[in-house]
Design a protein around this motif. Structure first.
Motif, short mmCIF file in Angstrom:
data_model
loop_
_atom_site.label_atom_id
_atom_site.label_comp_id
_atom_site.label_asym_id
_atom_site.label_seq_id
_atom_site.Cartn_x
_atom_site.Cartn_y
_atom_site.Cartn_z
N GLU A 9 -4.64 0.74 68.52
CA GLU A 9 -3.54 -0.22 68.71
C GLU A 9 -4.02 -1.54 68.12
N ASN A 10 -3.31 -2.01 67.12
CA ASN A 10 -3.75 -3.18 66.37
C ASN A 10 -3.97 -4.41 67.26
N MET A 11 -5.15 -4.98 67.13
CA MET A 11 -5.59 -6.18 67.85
C MET A 11 -5.60 -5.99 69.37
N LYS A 12 -5.52 -4.74 69.82
CA LYS A 12 -5.66 -4.45 71.24
C LYS A 12 -6.87 -3.55 71.47
N THR A 13 -6.99 -2.48 70.66
CA THR A 13 -8.13 -1.58 70.78
C THR A 13 -8.96 -1.52 69.50
N GLY A 14 -8.52 -2.20 68.49
CA GLY A 14 -9.19 -2.23 67.20
C GLY A 14 -8.34 -3.03 66.23
N ILE A 15 -8.65 -2.89 64.95
CA ILE A 15 -7.92 -3.64 63.93
C ILE A 15 -7.42 -2.68 62.86
N ILE A 16 -6.13 -2.76 62.56
CA ILE A 16 -5.51 -1.96 61.50
C ILE A 16 -5.17 -2.90 60.36
N ILE A 17 -5.64 -2.56 59.16
CA ILE A 17 -5.37 -3.38 57.99
C ILE A 17 -5.03 -2.50 56.80
N GLY A 18 -4.54 -3.11 55.75
CA GLY A 18 -4.26 -2.39 54.51
C GLY A 18 -5.56 -2.11 53.75
N GLU A 19 -5.42 -1.48 52.62
CA GLU A 19 -6.60 -1.14 51.81
C GLU A 19 -7.00 -2.31 50.91
N ASN A 20 -7.33 -3.41 51.52
CA ASN A 20 -7.75 -4.61 50.80
C ASN A 20 -9.20 -4.87 51.16
N VAL A 21 -10.09 -4.70 50.20
CA VAL A 21 -11.52 -4.82 50.44
C VAL A 21 -11.89 -6.18 51.02
N LEU A 22 -11.28 -7.25 50.51
CA LEU A 22 -11.60 -8.58 51.03
C LEU A 22 -11.14 -8.74 52.48
N LYS A 23 -9.99 -8.17 52.81
CA LYS A 23 -9.48 -8.24 54.19
C LYS A 23 -10.37 -7.42 55.13
N ILE A 24 -10.84 -6.27 54.65
CA ILE A 24 -11.76 -5.46 55.46
C ILE A 24 -13.02 -6.25 55.75
N ALA A 25 -13.59 -6.88 54.72
CA ALA A 25 -14.80 -7.69 54.89
C ALA A 25 -14.54 -8.85 55.86
N GLU A 26 -13.37 -9.48 55.73
CA GLU A 26 -13.00 -10.59 56.61
C GLU A 26 -12.94 -10.14 58.07
N MET A 27 -12.37 -8.95 58.32
CA MET A 27 -12.26 -8.46 59.69
C MET A 27 -13.62 -8.05 60.26
N ILE A 28 -14.49 -7.51 59.41
CA ILE A 28 -15.85 -7.18 59.86
C ILE A 28 -16.56 -8.46 60.31
N ILE A 29 -16.47 -9.49 59.49
CA ILE A 29 -17.09 -10.77 59.82
C ILE A 29 -16.47 -11.35 61.08
N LYS A 30 -15.15 -11.23 61.22
CA LYS A 30 -14.46 -11.74 62.40
C LYS A 30 -15.00 -11.08 63.67
N LEU A 31 -15.17 -9.75 63.64
CA LEU A 31 -15.71 -9.06 64.81
C LEU A 31 -17.17 -9.41 65.07
N LEU A 32 -17.94 -9.56 64.00
CA LEU A 32 -19.35 -9.93 64.17
C LEU A 32 -19.49 -11.33 64.77
N ASP A 33 -18.65 -12.24 64.35
CA ASP A 33 -18.73 -13.63 64.79
C ASP A 33 -18.09 -13.89 66.15
N ASN A 34 -17.15 -13.05 66.56
CA ASN A 34 -16.39 -13.30 67.79
C ASN A 34 -16.74 -12.25 68.84
#
Length: 103
Positions: free
Chosen positions: A30-55
């Protein structure tokens, strides 16, 4: 992966997942409730990984929610109940004789 067993295994251990919206794994997140669902955008994937690492608070919250949802919705008992419900709808309970095919 067609359904996302690895995502559910991670969730069962309190780990949120980042998944793309192009496969069956979206059914296990469930997006932003149990995980993160995103499109196939490599930069967005990297951004979300960093977001989880930092927060850490977000990471813990998503992980806690993922574990709770997985352990309540995706247990063998609940999956078997769902299969039995589907089979009950698909398989007739009685053999009804057809009057149109009688000789």
């Amino acid at each position: 992966e067609g359904f996302g067993i690895s995502v559910l295994e991670a969730a069962a251990h309190g780990k949120p997942a980042i998944v793309t919206d192009t496969s069956g794994v979206v059914d296990s997140v469930e997006n932003m409730k149990t995980g993160i669902i995103i499109g196939e955008n490599v930069l967005k994937i990297a951004e979300m990984i960093i977001k989880l690492l930092d927060n850490i608070e977000l990471r813990i919250e998503l992980g806690r929610n993922a574990k709770k949802r997985t352990l309540s919705k995706f247990t063998w008992t609940s999956v078997i109940k769902e299969y039995l419900t589907i089979l009950d709808l698909l398989i007739p309970h009685k053999c009804e004789k057809s009057t149109t095919n009688q000789i």
